[in-house]
Design a protein around this motif. Structure first.
Motif, PDB file in Angstrom:
ATOM      1  N   GLU A  19       0.849  -1.183   0.000  1.00 49.96           N
ATOM      2  CA  GLU A  19       0.000   0.000   0.000  1.00 49.96           C
ATOM      3  C   GLU A  19       0.886   1.235   0.000  1.00 49.96           C
ATOM      4  N   ALA A  20       0.386   2.314  -0.594  1.00 49.37           N
ATOM      5  CA  ALA A  20       1.064   3.607  -0.525  1.00 49.37           C
ATOM      6  C   ALA A  20       0.161   4.556   0.238  1.00 49.37           C
ATOM      7  N   VAL A  21       0.742   5.265   1.182  1.00 45.97           N
ATOM      8  CA  VAL A  21       0.003   6.239   1.969  1.00 45.97           C
ATOM      9  C   VAL A  21       0.808   7.533   1.968  1.00 45.97           C
ATOM     10  N   PHE A  22       0.150   8.637   1.705  1.00 47.56           N
ATOM     11  CA  PHE A  22       0.799   9.927   1.723  1.00 47.56           C
ATOM     12  C   PHE A  22       0.401  10.637   3.014  1.00 47.56           C
ATOM     13  N   PRO A  35       5.802  10.544  13.891  1.00 45.59           N
ATOM     14  CA  PRO A  35       5.917   9.187  14.434  1.00 45.59           C
ATOM     15  C   PRO A  35       4.585   8.557  14.841  1.00 45.59           C
ATOM     16  N   GLU A  36       3.669   9.331  15.398  1.00 45.72           N
ATOM     17  CA  GLU A  36       2.394   8.749  15.816  1.00 45.72           C
ATOM     18  C   GLU A  36       1.607   8.253  14.607  1.00 45.72           C
ATOM     19  N   ARG A  37       1.555   9.073  13.562  1.00 53.78           N
ATOM     20  CA  ARG A  37       0.833   8.693  12.339  1.00 53.78           C
ATOM     21  C   ARG A  37       1.505   7.499  11.668  1.00 53.78           C
ATOM     22  N   TYR A  38       2.827   7.497  11.628  1.00 59.62           N
ATOM     23  CA  TYR A  38       3.575   6.391  11.039  1.00 59.62           C
ATOM     24  C   TYR A  38       3.261   5.082  11.758  1.00 59.62           C
ATOM     25  N   ASN A  39       3.342   5.106  13.096  1.00 64.21           N
ATOM     26  CA  ASN A  39       3.064   3.899  13.870  1.00 64.21           C
ATOM     27  C   ASN A  39       1.636   3.415  13.650  1.00 64.21           C
ATOM     28  N   LEU A  43       0.908  -0.296  12.082  1.00 62.38           N
ATOM     29  CA  LEU A  43       0.132  -1.270  12.847  1.00 62.38           C
ATOM     30  C   LEU A  43      -1.149  -1.674  12.120  1.00 62.38           C
ATOM     31  N   ARG A  44      -1.800  -0.722  11.463  1.00 63.40           N
ATOM     32  CA  ARG A  44      -3.003  -1.043  10.696  1.00 63.40           C
ATOM     33  C   ARG A  44      -2.672  -1.992   9.535  1.00 63.40           C
TER      34      ARG A  44
END
Length: 50
Positions: A19-22, A35-39, A43-44
């Motif tokens: 998946e690609a997420v921007f 970091p919070e958004r990345y984690n 995890l999702r």
């Protein structure tokens, strides 16, 4: 923001199952910048694979 043609090209180039997420407001080092958004995203993604 990237245009639709660029997003479609990126999506077509990804390996199966990936998946690609921007992440808005992040540059090239997302884990350090958001970091919070990345984690949350990692995890999702991993939860879908288990």
């Amino acid at each position: 923001m990237l245009d639709e043609a660029t997003l479609a090209a990126i999506g077509a180039a990804l390996p199966a199952g990936s998946e690609a997420v921007f992440v808005e407001g992040a540059g090239h080092i997302v884990p350090a910048e958001k970091p919070e958004r990345y984690n949350e995203l990692v995890l999702r993604f991993l939860a879908k694979k288990i």
